[in-house]
Scaffold this motif. Structure first.
Motif, mmCIF file in Angstrom:
data_model
loop_
_atom_site.group_PDB
_atom_site.id
_atom_site.type_symbol
_atom_site.label_atom_id
_atom_site.label_comp_id
_atom_site.label_asym_id
_atom_site.label_seq_id
_atom_site.Cartn_x
_atom_site.Cartn_y
_atom_site.Cartn_z
ATOM 1 N N GLU A 16 0.808 -1.224 0.000
ATOM 2 C CA GLU A 16 0.000 0.000 0.000
ATOM 3 C C GLU A 16 0.841 1.275 0.000
ATOM 4 O O GLU A 16 0.635 2.174 -0.822
ATOM 5 C CB GLU A 16 -0.942 0.044 1.216
ATOM 6 C CG GLU A 16 -2.134 -0.891 1.147
ATOM 7 C CD GLU A 16 -1.839 -2.272 1.706
ATOM 8 O OE1 GLU A 16 -0.652 -2.616 1.880
ATOM 9 O OE2 GLU A 16 -2.797 -3.030 1.966
ATOM 10 N N TYR A 19 3.002 1.933 -3.097
ATOM 11 C CA TYR A 19 2.182 2.276 -4.264
ATOM 12 C C TYR A 19 1.673 3.717 -4.186
ATOM 13 O O TYR A 19 1.588 4.413 -5.194
ATOM 14 C CB TYR A 19 1.007 1.306 -4.402
ATOM 15 C CG TYR A 19 1.388 -0.050 -4.956
ATOM 16 C CD1 TYR A 19 2.664 -0.314 -5.442
ATOM 17 C CD2 TYR A 19 0.443 -1.085 -5.011
ATOM 18 C CE1 TYR A 19 3.002 -1.565 -5.949
ATOM 19 C CE2 TYR A 19 0.772 -2.344 -5.520
ATOM 20 C CZ TYR A 19 2.054 -2.574 -5.977
ATOM 21 O OH TYR A 19 2.375 -3.807 -6.484
ATOM 22 N N THR A 23 2.358 6.877 -6.948
ATOM 23 C CA THR A 23 1.441 7.817 -7.628
ATOM 24 C C THR A 23 2.020 9.227 -7.608
ATOM 25 O O THR A 23 1.905 9.966 -8.585
ATOM 26 C CB THR A 23 0.036 7.869 -6.965
ATOM 27 O OG1 THR A 23 0.141 8.379 -5.639
ATOM 28 C CG2 THR A 23 -0.642 6.523 -6.944
ATOM 29 N N TYR A 34 -2.929 5.705 -13.042
ATOM 30 C CA TYR A 34 -2.381 4.359 -13.259
ATOM 31 C C TYR A 34 -3.070 3.287 -12.392
ATOM 32 O O TYR A 34 -3.498 2.254 -12.901
ATOM 33 C CB TYR A 34 -0.879 4.402 -12.961
ATOM 34 C CG TYR A 34 -0.183 3.072 -13.028
ATOM 35 C CD1 TYR A 34 0.133 2.498 -14.263
ATOM 36 C CD2 TYR A 34 0.177 2.386 -11.864
ATOM 37 C CE1 TYR A 34 0.781 1.269 -14.319
ATOM 38 C CE2 TYR A 34 0.815 1.161 -11.918
ATOM 39 C CZ TYR A 34 1.117 0.607 -13.147
ATOM 40 O OH TYR A 34 1.754 -0.603 -13.204
ATOM 41 N N PHE A 35 -3.192 3.564 -11.088
ATOM 42 C CA PHE A 35 -3.739 2.537 -10.196
ATOM 43 C C PHE A 35 -5.258 2.390 -10.301
ATOM 44 O O PHE A 35 -5.792 1.318 -10.065
ATOM 45 C CB PHE A 35 -3.312 2.785 -8.741
ATOM 46 C CG PHE A 35 -1.887 2.393 -8.490
ATOM 47 C CD1 PHE A 35 -1.522 1.064 -8.389
ATOM 48 C CD2 PHE A 35 -0.900 3.369 -8.390
ATOM 49 C CE1 PHE A 35 -0.200 0.692 -8.181
ATOM 50 C CE2 PHE A 35 0.432 3.007 -8.192
ATOM 51 C CZ PHE A 35 0.783 1.671 -8.089
ATOM 52 N N THR A 36 -5.930 3.467 -10.679
ATOM 53 C CA THR A 36 -7.377 3.360 -10.916
ATOM 54 C C THR A 36 -7.615 2.362 -12.047
ATOM 55 O O THR A 36 -8.452 1.463 -11.938
ATOM 56 C CB THR A 36 -7.984 4.727 -11.276
ATOM 57 O OG1 THR A 36 -7.696 5.636 -10.213
ATOM 58 C CG2 THR A 36 -9.486 4.636 -11.483
ATOM 59 N N LYS A 38 -5.576 0.007 -13.025
ATOM 60 C CA LYS A 38 -5.183 -1.337 -12.559
ATOM 61 C C LYS A 38 -6.313 -1.987 -11.740
ATOM 62 O O LYS A 38 -6.615 -3.159 -11.914
ATOM 63 C CB LYS A 38 -3.932 -1.256 -11.676
ATOM 64 C CG LYS A 38 -2.675 -0.803 -12.374
ATOM 65 C CD LYS A 38 -2.062 -1.873 -13.228
ATOM 66 C CE LYS A 38 -1.181 -2.806 -12.424
ATOM 67 N NZ LYS A 38 -0.495 -3.768 -13.318
ATOM 68 N N CYS A 39 -6.926 -1.196 -10.860
ATOM 69 C CA CYS A 39 -8.010 -1.733 -10.025
ATOM 70 C C CYS A 39 -9.207 -2.127 -10.885
ATOM 71 O O CYS A 39 -9.809 -3.183 -10.687
ATOM 72 C CB CYS A 39 -8.458 -0.704 -8.993
ATOM 73 S SG CYS A 39 -7.294 -0.495 -7.643
ATOM 74 N N CYS A 188 -9.712 1.000 1.115
ATOM 75 C CA CYS A 188 -8.755 2.088 0.928
ATOM 76 C C CYS A 188 -9.214 3.286 1.767
ATOM 77 O O CYS A 188 -9.033 4.424 1.363
ATOM 78 C CB CYS A 188 -8.606 2.443 -0.548
ATOM 79 S SG CYS A 188 -10.141 2.907 -1.359
ATOM 80 N N ASP A 239 -6.143 8.808 -7.237
ATOM 81 C CA ASP A 239 -5.341 7.624 -7.576
ATOM 82 C C ASP A 239 -4.526 7.121 -6.371
ATOM 83 O O ASP A 239 -4.112 5.960 -6.348
ATOM 84 C CB ASP A 239 -4.418 7.910 -8.764
ATOM 85 C CG ASP A 239 -4.169 6.659 -9.595
ATOM 86 O OD1 ASP A 239 -5.151 5.996 -9.991
ATOM 87 O OD2 ASP A 239 -2.989 6.314 -9.815
ATOM 88 N N ALA A 243 -4.272 3.288 -5.358
ATOM 89 C CA ALA A 243 -2.970 2.636 -5.131
ATOM 90 C C ALA A 243 -3.044 1.747 -3.884
ATOM 91 O O ALA A 243 -2.581 0.603 -3.880
ATOM 92 C CB ALA A 243 -1.883 3.697 -4.968
ATOM 93 N N TYR A 246 -5.227 -1.262 -4.672
ATOM 94 C CA TYR A 246 -4.630 -2.272 -5.548
ATOM 95 C C TYR A 246 -3.724 -3.226 -4.753
ATOM 96 O O TYR A 246 -3.695 -4.431 -5.008
ATOM 97 C CB TYR A 246 -3.852 -1.609 -6.696
ATOM 98 C CG TYR A 246 -3.445 -2.627 -7.731
ATOM 99 C CD1 TYR A 246 -4.406 -3.283 -8.505
ATOM 100 C CD2 TYR A 246 -2.105 -2.988 -7.896
ATOM 101 C CE1 TYR A 246 -4.052 -4.261 -9.411
ATOM 102 C CE2 TYR A 246 -1.744 -3.975 -8.811
ATOM 103 C CZ TYR A 246 -2.720 -4.602 -9.563
ATOM 104 O OH TYR A 246 -2.372 -5.583 -10.463
#
Ligand SMILES: *Cc1c(COP(=O)(O)O)cnc(C)c1O
Length: 379
Positions: A16, A19, A23, A34-36, A38-39, A188, A239, A243, A246
């Motif tokens: 966590e 990551y 961001t 990016y992580f949005t 990925k999720c 999160c 994001d 992160a 994810y």
């Protein structure tokens, strides 16, 4: 007030913090980074969802669903009363009227056999809740919805990674709503997702989530500027939150296993109390593979429930109950509901007690809880 054994405890599953740092390094901490992505890809692949958008909460995912199905003042929506307030508020915000249906005493989910009698010419949708992560009877509910041409929205806040006859909850109705609030299985802090299973809503969902603009089309180069094209709001999370989430998703199987073990350990150790009629244990069935969101016990009556809850507090254990039935709340009463309207809901809500349940709960802590529940109940 801090308890030796709190009710819930957030915990880090893995990467966590690194990551979140990433961001910042990537230079994009607002939404849809990016992580949005990925999720969203993770949810689409793992749960076989046609389309997923992260949202700021499950509440907001439910609100988006109500906007997308164009609920209007006076429309009626069928929902359980035994649920969190957001299930109803999502459509009440659009002026729709809640039509509450009682629950099945076995699963504590909406009793599908009592839905049809509540349908009128004004009914537009059924909002179901998969309580504790156990699926509603979606075959029956889908059949009723088809017969009367109603939308189905799944409040799957507690049911991330739960299945009904092999299919993941949240992917069966027209829409599914997940919660990633701190108290949920994968979290999160504050967050959610809308799953869009009816493809015709995807384009509009993207717009409603982006303040009613076609900003996403602009980012993809499909239009040369973006403007106001529909109603909408700001439903996309930072994001940085994605992160954190994810990293939790990367440990999905591990977390599922931990929760299944906690559930199983409580269950096994309380079985004899059920046999002697001191309490009732939660529903558990292989055909509705649960996310094991919570562990609750049902006491013989409200007085015993409250007594046990208070006695556990004195032993430094926080056990809690929910929900005050929505139909008996201040708001619920404004729709004309009164005591006695939904007997199963009223009965269960006075007798249910939730025990401490979090991913880092140790066997020693569980033994302590079990010891005191057994001892206090036998007094
Ligand atoms: C937690 C929960 C919600 C709300 O989730 P948020 O992400 O906090 O908005 C809605 N419905 C049910 C059944 C819940 O358990």
């Amino acid at each position: 007030m801090r308890y030796k054994i709190p009710f819930n405890k957030p915990n880090l599953a893995g990467k966590e913090l690194s990551y979140i740092k990433k961001t910042v390094e990537l230079g994009k901490i607002s939404g849809d980074g990016y992580f949005t992505r990925k999720c969203q890809e993770f949810i689409e692949e793992k749960f076989k969802a046609k389309k997923c958008f992260l949202t700021t909460s499950c509440t907001h995912a439910l609100e988006m669903s109500a906007i997308l199905i164009d609920l209007k003042p006076g429309d009626e929506v069928i929902a359980p009363s035994y649920t969190f307030v957001s299930t109803a508020n999502a459509f009440v915000l659009r002026g729709a009227v809640p039509v509450f249906v009682d629950i099945d005493p076995l699963t504590l989910n909406i009793d599908h056999s009592k839905i049809e009698e509540k349908i009128t010419s004004k009914t537009k949708a059924i909002f179901v809740v998969h309580y504790a992560g156990v699926g509603c009877d979606m075959d029956k509910i889908t059949k009723i919805a088809r017969k009367y041409n109603l939308f189905v929205v799944e409040d799957a806040a507690q049911a991330v990674n739960s299945r009904y006859k092999g299919r993941f909850l949240g992917t069966i109705g027209d829409f599914g709503a997940f919660s990633f609030h701190e108290t949920k299985n994968y979290n999160c802090g504050e967050g959610g997702a809308i799953l869009i299973n009816n493809k015709k809503f995807t384009d509009r969902a993207e717009i409603v989530r982006e303040k009613g603009t076609d900003r996403n089309k602009f980012f993809r180069g499909e239009v040369d500027k973006y403007t106001w094209v529909d109603t909408g709001s700001s439903y996309l999370p930072s994001d940085m939150l994605a992160a954190y989430l994810y990293a939790q998703f990367e440990n999905l199987n591990k977390i599922q296993k931990i929760r299944k073990n906690i559930f199983g350990y409580y269950y096994k150790n309380f079985k004899s109390l059920e046999k002697s009629g001191r309490l009732k244990l939660p529903f558990d069935s292989d055909s509705r593979e649960s996310s094991y969101h919570m562990f609750y016990i049902i006491l013989p009556n409200e007085k015993l429930r409250d007594k046990l809850m208070n006695a556990l507090k004195e032993k430094d254990i926080l056990a809690i109950f929910h929900y005050t039935p929505l139909h008996l709340s201040k708001m619920g009463k404004t729709y004309g509901y009164k005591k006695g309207d939904l007997p199963v809901t009223e009965n269960i809500s006075g007798r249910l007690l939730r025990l401490p349940f979090y991913n880092s709960l140790t066997k020693k802590e569980m033994d302590y809880v079990i010891y005191w529940v057994r001892k206090l109940i036998n007094k």
